[in-house]
Scaffold this active site. Sequence first.
Site, PDB file in Angstrom:
ATOM      1  N   ASN A 192     -24.996  13.492  62.453  1.00  0.00           N
ATOM      2  CA  ASN A 192     -23.782  12.955  61.839  1.00  0.00           C
ATOM      3  C   ASN A 192     -22.489  13.534  62.407  1.00  0.00           C
ATOM      4  O   ASN A 192     -21.411  13.051  62.104  1.00  0.00           O
ATOM      5  CB  ASN A 192     -23.802  13.210  60.328  1.00  0.00           C
ATOM      6  CG  ASN A 192     -24.864  12.385  59.643  1.00  0.00           C
ATOM      7  OD1 ASN A 192     -25.275  11.337  60.167  1.00  0.00           O
ATOM      8  ND2 ASN A 192     -25.351  12.856  58.511  1.00  0.00           N
ATOM      9  N   LYS A 210     -19.590  14.770  65.214  1.00  0.00           N
ATOM     10  CA  LYS A 210     -18.939  14.109  66.345  1.00  0.00           C
ATOM     11  C   LYS A 210     -19.392  14.707  67.674  1.00  0.00           C
ATOM     12  O   LYS A 210     -19.646  15.897  67.760  1.00  0.00           O
ATOM     13  CB  LYS A 210     -17.425  14.300  66.198  1.00  0.00           C
ATOM     14  CG  LYS A 210     -16.595  13.720  67.304  1.00  0.00           C
ATOM     15  CD  LYS A 210     -15.131  13.794  66.939  1.00  0.00           C
ATOM     16  CE  LYS A 210     -14.229  13.700  68.159  1.00  0.00           C
ATOM     17  NZ  LYS A 210     -14.319  12.395  68.818  1.00  0.00           N
ATOM     18  N   LYS A 217     -21.544  12.785  70.111  1.00  0.00           N
ATOM     19  CA  LYS A 217     -22.745  12.190  70.707  1.00  0.00           C
ATOM     20  C   LYS A 217     -22.399  11.365  71.954  1.00  0.00           C
ATOM     21  O   LYS A 217     -22.984  11.544  73.013  1.00  0.00           O
ATOM     22  CB  LYS A 217     -23.464  11.313  69.671  1.00  0.00           C
ATOM     23  CG  LYS A 217     -23.908  12.096  68.444  1.00  0.00           C
ATOM     24  CD  LYS A 217     -24.474  11.214  67.362  1.00  0.00           C
ATOM     25  CE  LYS A 217     -23.440  10.406  66.605  1.00  0.00           C
ATOM     26  NZ  LYS A 217     -22.521  11.217  65.794  1.00  0.00           N
ATOM     27  N   THR A 218     -21.439  10.482  71.788  1.00  0.00           N
ATOM     28  CA  THR A 218     -21.067   9.613  72.913  1.00  0.00           C
ATOM     29  C   THR A 218     -20.354  10.414  74.000  1.00  0.00           C
ATOM     30  O   THR A 218     -20.646  10.251  75.186  1.00  0.00           O
ATOM     31  CB  THR A 218     -20.154   8.464  72.418  1.00  0.00           C
ATOM     32  OG1 THR A 218     -20.894   7.681  71.482  1.00  0.00           O
ATOM     33  CG2 THR A 218     -19.697   7.590  73.559  1.00  0.00           C
ATOM     34  N   THR A 219     -19.430  11.274  73.579  1.00  0.00           N
ATOM     35  CA  THR A 219     -18.656  12.013  74.588  1.00  0.00           C
ATOM     36  C   THR A 219     -19.542  12.985  75.371  1.00  0.00           C
ATOM     37  O   THR A 219     -19.326  13.192  76.564  1.00  0.00           O
ATOM     38  CB  THR A 219     -17.453  12.751  73.960  1.00  0.00           C
ATOM     39  OG1 THR A 219     -17.880  13.382  72.767  1.00  0.00           O
ATOM     40  CG2 THR A 219     -16.330  11.788  73.647  1.00  0.00           C
ATOM     41  N   ARG A 277     -20.567  14.329  85.090  1.00  0.00           N
ATOM     42  CA  ARG A 277     -21.168  15.404  85.889  1.00  0.00           C
ATOM     43  C   ARG A 277     -22.005  14.803  87.023  1.00  0.00           C
ATOM     44  O   ARG A 277     -21.908  15.229  88.177  1.00  0.00           O
ATOM     45  CB  ARG A 277     -22.032  16.274  84.981  1.00  0.00           C
ATOM     46  CG  ARG A 277     -22.682  17.417  85.691  1.00  0.00           C
ATOM     47  CD  ARG A 277     -23.407  18.321  84.712  1.00  0.00           C
ATOM     48  NE  ARG A 277     -22.503  19.321  84.150  1.00  0.00           N
ATOM     49  CZ  ARG A 277     -22.806  20.102  83.126  1.00  0.00           C
ATOM     50  NH1 ARG A 277     -23.983  19.993  82.526  1.00  0.00           N
ATOM     51  NH2 ARG A 277     -21.966  21.001  82.694  1.00  0.00           N
ATOM     52  N   PHE A 286     -16.724  -1.058  65.472  1.00  0.00           N
ATOM     53  CA  PHE A 286     -17.267  -0.305  64.341  1.00  0.00           C
ATOM     54  C   PHE A 286     -16.906  -0.975  63.010  1.00  0.00           C
ATOM     55  O   PHE A 286     -16.359  -0.351  62.125  1.00  0.00           O
ATOM     56  CB  PHE A 286     -16.738   1.136  64.363  1.00  0.00           C
ATOM     57  CG  PHE A 286     -17.426   2.003  65.382  1.00  0.00           C
ATOM     58  CD1 PHE A 286     -18.572   2.704  65.047  1.00  0.00           C
ATOM     59  CD2 PHE A 286     -16.943   2.110  66.680  1.00  0.00           C
ATOM     60  CE1 PHE A 286     -19.216   3.506  65.986  1.00  0.00           C
ATOM     61  CE2 PHE A 286     -17.583   2.907  67.618  1.00  0.00           C
ATOM     62  CZ  PHE A 286     -18.717   3.597  67.263  1.00  0.00           C
ATOM     63  N   TRP A 341     -18.467  -2.635  59.895  1.00  0.00           N
ATOM     64  CA  TRP A 341     -19.774  -2.794  59.256  1.00  0.00           C
ATOM     65  C   TRP A 341     -19.760  -3.957  58.270  1.00  0.00           C
ATOM     66  O   TRP A 341     -20.671  -4.179  57.521  1.00  0.00           O
ATOM     67  CB  TRP A 341     -20.201  -1.499  58.560  1.00  0.00           C
ATOM     68  CG  TRP A 341     -19.954  -0.325  59.421  1.00  0.00           C
ATOM     69  CD1 TRP A 341     -18.957   0.591  59.295  1.00  0.00           C
ATOM     70  CD2 TRP A 341     -20.685   0.059  60.595  1.00  0.00           C
ATOM     71  NE1 TRP A 341     -19.031   1.511  60.318  1.00  0.00           N
ATOM     72  CE2 TRP A 341     -20.081   1.214  61.112  1.00  0.00           C
ATOM     73  CE3 TRP A 341     -21.813  -0.469  61.258  1.00  0.00           C
ATOM     74  CZ2 TRP A 341     -20.540   1.861  62.260  1.00  0.00           C
ATOM     75  CZ3 TRP A 341     -22.270   0.170  62.400  1.00  0.00           C
ATOM     76  CH2 TRP A 341     -21.644   1.315  62.885  1.00  0.00           C
ATOM     77  N   GLU A 385     -25.122   4.291  71.216  1.00  0.00           N
ATOM     78  CA  GLU A 385     -25.264   3.750  69.850  1.00  0.00           C
ATOM     79  C   GLU A 385     -26.439   2.781  69.722  1.00  0.00           C
ATOM     80  O   GLU A 385     -26.429   1.923  68.831  1.00  0.00           O
ATOM     81  CB  GLU A 385     -23.986   3.031  69.344  1.00  0.00           C
ATOM     82  CG  GLU A 385     -22.645   3.533  69.864  1.00  0.00           C
ATOM     83  CD  GLU A 385     -22.159   4.819  69.223  1.00  0.00           C
ATOM     84  OE1 GLU A 385     -22.897   5.380  68.392  1.00  0.00           O
ATOM     85  OE2 GLU A 385     -21.057   5.276  69.564  1.00  0.00           O
TER      86      GLU A 385
HETATM   87  P1  ATP Z   1     -17.616  10.690  70.027  1.00  0.00           P
HETATM   88  O1  ATP Z   1     -17.542   9.246  70.469  1.00  0.00           O
HETATM   89  O2  ATP Z   1     -16.267  11.239  69.741  1.00  0.00           O
HETATM   90  O3  ATP Z   1     -18.456  11.531  70.926  1.00  0.00           O
HETATM   91  P2  ATP Z   1     -19.796  10.255  68.226  1.00  0.00           P
HETATM   92  O4  ATP Z   1     -20.341   9.349  69.276  1.00  0.00           O
HETATM   93  O5  ATP Z   1     -20.610  11.434  67.877  1.00  0.00           O
HETATM   94  O6  ATP Z   1     -18.337  10.700  68.612  1.00  0.00           O
HETATM   95  P3  ATP Z   1     -20.053   8.136  66.307  1.00  0.00           P
HETATM   96  O7  ATP Z   1     -21.089   8.407  65.278  1.00  0.00           O
HETATM   97  O8  ATP Z   1     -20.379   7.198  67.426  1.00  0.00           O
HETATM   98  O9  ATP Z   1     -19.487   9.485  66.909  1.00  0.00           O
HETATM   99  O10 ATP Z   1     -18.788   7.692  65.506  1.00  0.00           O
HETATM  100  C1  ATP Z   1     -17.721   6.988  66.045  1.00  0.00           C
HETATM  101  C2  ATP Z   1     -16.466   7.550  65.525  1.00  0.00           C
HETATM  102  O11 ATP Z   1     -16.580   7.899  64.148  1.00  0.00           O
HETATM  103  C3  ATP Z   1     -16.060   8.824  66.264  1.00  0.00           C
HETATM  104  O12 ATP Z   1     -14.793   8.620  66.814  1.00  0.00           O
HETATM  105  C4  ATP Z   1     -16.035   9.891  65.213  1.00  0.00           C
HETATM  106  O13 ATP Z   1     -14.919  10.755  65.326  1.00  0.00           O
HETATM  107  C5  ATP Z   1     -15.949   9.137  63.914  1.00  0.00           C
HETATM  108  N1  ATP Z   1     -16.601   9.923  62.852  1.00  0.00           N
HETATM  109  C6  ATP Z   1     -17.616  10.769  62.965  1.00  0.00           C
HETATM  110  N2  ATP Z   1     -17.886  11.386  61.784  1.00  0.00           N
HETATM  111  C7  ATP Z   1     -17.009  10.892  60.895  1.00  0.00           C
HETATM  112  C8  ATP Z   1     -16.732  11.115  59.514  1.00  0.00           C
HETATM  113  N3  ATP Z   1     -17.426  11.979  58.784  1.00  0.00           N
HETATM  114  N4  ATP Z   1     -15.729  10.416  58.948  1.00  0.00           N
HETATM  115  C9  ATP Z   1     -15.020   9.547  59.668  1.00  0.00           C
HETATM  116  N5  ATP Z   1     -15.205   9.285  60.971  1.00  0.00           N
HETATM  117  C10 ATP Z   1     -16.176   9.948  61.582  1.00  0.00           C
HETATM  118 MG    MG Z   2     -20.770   7.423  69.431  1.00  0.00          MG
END
Ligand code: ATP
Ligand code: MG
Length: 190
Positions: free
Chosen positions: A29, A31, A33-35, A43, A84, A86, A121
Site C-alpha cells: 500500500n 508509495k 511501486k511504479t517509480t 538503470r 485512476f 474507480w 498496475e
Molecule cells: P509511485 O507511482 O509514486 O511510485 P505507487 O505506484 O506505489 O506510487 P500507486 O498505488 O500506483 O502508487 O498509487 C498511485 C498514486 O496514489 C501515487 O501517486 C500515490 O502517491 C498515491 N497514493 C498512494 N497511497 C496513497 C494514500 N494512502 N492516499 C492517497 N493517495 C495515495
Molecule cells: Mg503505481
Amino acid sequence: MPINPPTDFTPPPNLKRVRKGLVIINTGNGKGKTTAGFGMMIRAWGRGMNSMAVQFIKSEKSKYGEQLAAEKIGIEMIPSGRGFSWTSKDLSEDEALAQNGWRIAKEKISSGEYDVIMLDEITYPVTWGWINVDEVLDVIKNKPKMLNLIITGRDADPRLVDVADLVTEMQEIKHPYADQGITAQKGVEF
Ligand code: ATP
Ligand code: MG
C-alpha cells in the site's frame, strides 16, 4: 560495521554463478511501486539495455512525468487504462482496455527484443478477473530467459508472488494525502 543486509541464505561451496532475468514484484500500500520499477528501467537504459512498459491504469489522455521522461529518452511506455478513476461508468470498456494492454504485453514479452518489461498496475485487472492469472503465470513461465519482468500494483496475487524472484512490499508509514489531505503534486505523484 557490516552494511550487508541480513540473510539466512548460506551459499553452498559449489554454488554455480547463475544469470537469469528476474520476475520482480513491487506491491503493498505504500508509495514507490511504479517509480521503483521505472528507476530500474532507467538503470537498464543507462546500460544500453532495451526496456518498455505497459501501464494498465494510466490513460492515454493524461501525461505522467514518467511517460514524458520515457518519451524524451526513447523508452516506450504504452498506457492502456482509463486513469485512476474507480467510478468509471462503462466497466466493459475498461476491461477491453486492460485486455488490449495484456495482448500488447504478451507480444512484447515473446518478441525477445527486451531486457526489461514493466507491467505497471497489472495486479488490478488481474484482481478484477479481466486478465486471467493462469495466463499470466504461463507467460512468466515461458518468458525469454534473460528478460527481467517487473509487475507492480497493490494486492499481488499470491500465485504471482510464488513464482517471483524478487518481491518488495512497500509499506505505508505516512502519506501526505492520508495524513494531511495534500493532493497529488506534479513531479512527485505524476
Ligand atoms: P509511485 O507511482 O509514486 O511510485 P505507487 O505506484 O506505489 O506510487 P500507486 O498505488 O500506483 O502508487 O498509487 C498511485 C498514486 O496514489 C501515487 O501517486 C500515490 O502517491 C498515491 N497514493 C498512494 N497511497 C496513497 C494514500 N494512502 N492516499 C492517497 N493517495 C495515495
Ligand atoms: Mg503505481
